[in-house]
Scaffold this motif. Sequence first.
Motif, PDB file in Angstrom:
ATOM      1  N   SER A 100       0.856  -1.193   0.000  1.00 43.80           N
ATOM      2  CA  SER A 100       0.000   0.000   0.000  1.00 43.80           C
ATOM      3  C   SER A 100       0.893   1.244   0.000  1.00 43.80           C
ATOM      4  CB  SER A 100      -0.904   0.003   1.237  1.00 43.80           C
ATOM      5  OG  SER A 100      -0.112   0.294   2.374  1.00 43.80           O
ATOM      6  N   PRO A 101       0.374   2.367  -0.499  1.00 44.04           N
ATOM      7  CA  PRO A 101       1.169   3.594  -0.486  1.00 44.04           C
ATOM      8  C   PRO A 101       1.716   3.908   0.914  1.00 44.04           C
ATOM      9  CG  PRO A 101      -0.772   3.907  -1.833  1.00 44.04           C
ATOM     10  CD  PRO A 101      -0.904   2.546  -1.203  1.00 44.04           C
ATOM     11  N   ASP A 102       0.926   3.629   1.962  1.00 47.47           N
ATOM     12  CA  ASP A 102       1.407   3.882   3.333  1.00 47.47           C
ATOM     13  C   ASP A 102       2.572   2.978   3.698  1.00 47.47           C
ATOM     14  OD1 ASP A 102      -0.415   5.836   3.672  1.00 47.47           O
ATOM     15  OD2 ASP A 102      -1.776   4.649   4.948  1.00 47.47           O
ATOM     16  N   GLN A 103       2.448   1.692   3.326  1.00 47.37           N
ATOM     17  CA  GLN A 103       3.548   0.753   3.628  1.00 47.37           C
ATOM     18  C   GLN A 103       4.822   1.167   2.883  1.00 47.37           C
ATOM     19  OE1 GLN A 103       1.474  -2.805   2.267  1.00 47.37           O
ATOM     20  NE2 GLN A 103       1.513  -3.676   4.318  1.00 47.37           N
ATOM     21  N   ILE A 104       4.633   1.622   1.647  1.00 46.37           N
ATOM     22  CA  ILE A 104       5.795   2.012   0.836  1.00 46.37           C
ATOM     23  C   ILE A 104       6.452   3.253   1.432  1.00 46.37           C
ATOM     24  CG2 ILE A 104       6.531   2.785  -1.455  1.00 46.37           C
ATOM     25  CD1 ILE A 104       4.128   1.121  -2.580  1.00 46.37           C
ATOM     26  N   GLN A 105       5.623   4.257   1.739  1.00 49.04           N
ATOM     27  CA  GLN A 105       6.165   5.490   2.303  1.00 49.04           C
ATOM     28  C   GLN A 105       6.890   5.205   3.622  1.00 49.04           C
ATOM     29  OE1 GLN A 105       6.950   8.457   1.602  1.00 49.04           O
ATOM     30  NE2 GLN A 105       7.363   9.179   3.695  1.00 49.04           N
ATOM     31  N   GLU A 106       6.286   4.356   4.443  1.00 47.50           N
ATOM     32  CA  GLU A 106       6.875   4.031   5.749  1.00 47.50           C
ATOM     33  C   GLU A 106       8.279   3.437   5.560  1.00 47.50           C
ATOM     34  OE1 GLU A 106       5.021   0.676   7.707  1.00 47.50           O
ATOM     35  OE2 GLU A 106       5.172   1.672   9.675  1.00 47.50           O
ATOM     36  N   MET A 107       8.407   2.511   4.597  1.00 47.14           N
ATOM     37  CA  MET A 107       9.707   1.874   4.389  1.00 47.14           C
ATOM     38  C   MET A 107      10.704   2.827   3.740  1.00 47.14           C
ATOM     39  SD  MET A 107      11.584  -0.660   4.995  1.00 47.14           S
ATOM     40  CE  MET A 107      10.751  -2.215   5.315  1.00 47.14           C
ATOM     41  N   HIS A 108      10.251   3.614   2.767  1.00 48.18           N
ATOM     42  CA  HIS A 108      11.175   4.555   2.111  1.00 48.18           C
ATOM     43  C   HIS A 108      11.697   5.583   3.113  1.00 48.18           C
ATOM     44  CE1 HIS A 108      10.516   3.908  -2.452  1.00 48.18           C
ATOM     45  NE2 HIS A 108      10.152   2.821  -1.803  1.00 48.18           N
ATOM     46  N   SER A 109      10.809   6.032   3.971  1.00 42.95           N
ATOM     47  CA  SER A 109      11.232   7.024   4.950  1.00 42.95           C
ATOM     48  C   SER A 109      12.192   6.388   5.970  1.00 42.95           C
ATOM     49  CB  SER A 109       9.978   7.607   5.591  1.00 42.95           C
ATOM     50  OG  SER A 109      10.158   7.864   6.910  1.00 42.95           O
ATOM     51  N   ILE A 149       1.192   5.733  -5.555  1.00 43.11           N
ATOM     52  CA  ILE A 149       2.505   5.335  -5.015  1.00 43.11           C
ATOM     53  C   ILE A 149       3.496   6.496  -5.178  1.00 43.11           C
ATOM     54  CG2 ILE A 149       4.473   3.762  -5.347  1.00 43.11           C
ATOM     55  CD1 ILE A 149       2.386   1.614  -6.223  1.00 43.11           C
ATOM     56  N   PHE A 150       3.519   7.086  -6.373  1.00 40.36           N
ATOM     57  CA  PHE A 150       4.509   8.140  -6.647  1.00 40.36           C
ATOM     58  C   PHE A 150       4.210   9.433  -5.891  1.00 40.36           C
ATOM     59  CE2 PHE A 150       5.107   6.043 -11.079  1.00 40.36           C
ATOM     60  CZ  PHE A 150       5.879   5.044 -10.500  1.00 40.36           C
ATOM     61  N   TYR A 151       2.997   9.553  -5.400  1.00 45.38           N
ATOM     62  CA  TYR A 151       2.600  10.744  -4.654  1.00 45.38           C
ATOM     63  C   TYR A 151       3.288  10.804  -3.280  1.00 45.38           C
ATOM     64  CZ  TYR A 151      -0.566  14.172  -2.605  1.00 45.38           C
ATOM     65  OH  TYR A 151      -1.085  15.273  -2.007  1.00 45.38           O
ATOM     66  N   GLN A 152       3.751   9.654  -2.816  1.00 46.28           N
ATOM     67  CA  GLN A 152       4.364   9.591  -1.473  1.00 46.28           C
ATOM     68  C   GLN A 152       5.676  10.393  -1.445  1.00 46.28           C
ATOM     69  OE1 GLN A 152       2.522   8.229   0.942  1.00 46.28           O
ATOM     70  NE2 GLN A 152       1.085   7.870  -0.744  1.00 46.28           N
ATOM     71  N   PRO A 153       5.898  11.169  -0.383  1.00 49.27           N
ATOM     72  CA  PRO A 153       7.032  12.106  -0.393  1.00 49.27           C
ATOM     73  C   PRO A 153       8.404  11.450  -0.513  1.00 49.27           C
ATOM     74  CG  PRO A 153       5.933  12.058   1.764  1.00 49.27           C
ATOM     75  CD  PRO A 153       5.044  11.321   0.806  1.00 49.27           C
ATOM     76  N   ASP A 154       8.558  10.220  -0.053  1.00 45.95           N
ATOM     77  CA  ASP A 154       9.887   9.594  -0.135  1.00 45.95           C
ATOM     78  C   ASP A 154      10.024   8.622  -1.305  1.00 45.95           C
ATOM     79  OD1 ASP A 154      11.681  10.563   2.035  1.00 45.95           O
ATOM     80  OD2 ASP A 154       9.878  10.129   3.198  1.00 45.95           O
TER      81      ASP A 154
END
Length: 249
Positions: free
Chosen positions: A178-187, A221-226
């Motif tokens: 999910s976008p949240d899971q992706i952002q969490e890991m990228h950050s 997905i690409f909208y996530q800041p990281d």
Amino acid sequence: MRQKIIAGNWKMNNTNFDSLLLIDELMNYSFPPDLRIVVSPPYTQLSLINEKLKNLKIEVSSQNMHYESNGAFTGEISALMLKSINVYLTILGHSERRTYFNETDQILLKKIRKALEEDIEIIFCIGEELSDRKSRNHFNFIKNQLENTVFLQKYDSWKKIIIAYEPIWAIGTGETASPDQIQEMHSFIRGLISEKYDHSLANSVSIIYGGSVKPSNAENIFYQPDVDGGLIGGASLDSKDFASIVNAL
Ligand code: PEP
């Protein structure tokens, strides 16, 4: 400013004919000038596709390379060979290489060192299994993968390193994080780079996501800041889908 990147990993797909057709089709689309677009054909097509893309703003990368310059390594391709055909970018550590060809962090460390020594830029893939995520071990797992490999490189080497976070359970499965899971890991990854090196380096490294990215989920997905772009497998083989993913960035 972090570079925005979309890389298409064609894996072991396409004849020469198919790949030339795919590029011809991609030429019908226009893409934003400020992002890096990469395609990663099989070894046998690197020269052909590089030549075909000569006047276009699409780069070519290899899917892998060996850590030795030459020698008795039947079936392998070296950094020098890639450079001799003007390929200066390679994927390393893709989960399919780790799983099917037993590439360990130790082997990948040698490949990373060789690529950097030869001035070849790396898209370095990391990612956890579903079991790691289910047991809440995924952050630890990713930290270990980084510590065993790219975190052993000097500060300056990071000019040539792109990180691709690719949870194994989402690759080729149709299952997307999910976008949240992706952002969490990228950050989390960016935070680790900041701790290990510094904030300014962490803010300059591109961290891209891979795992069943499609036109329908790319924008969120690409909208996530990281998230600085994507490594695209299956959808990169279809010009319309790939173009629409590029334009979602
Ligand atoms: C990949 O191979 O790096 C990948 C992300 O594949 P897919 O997009 O097909 O899941």
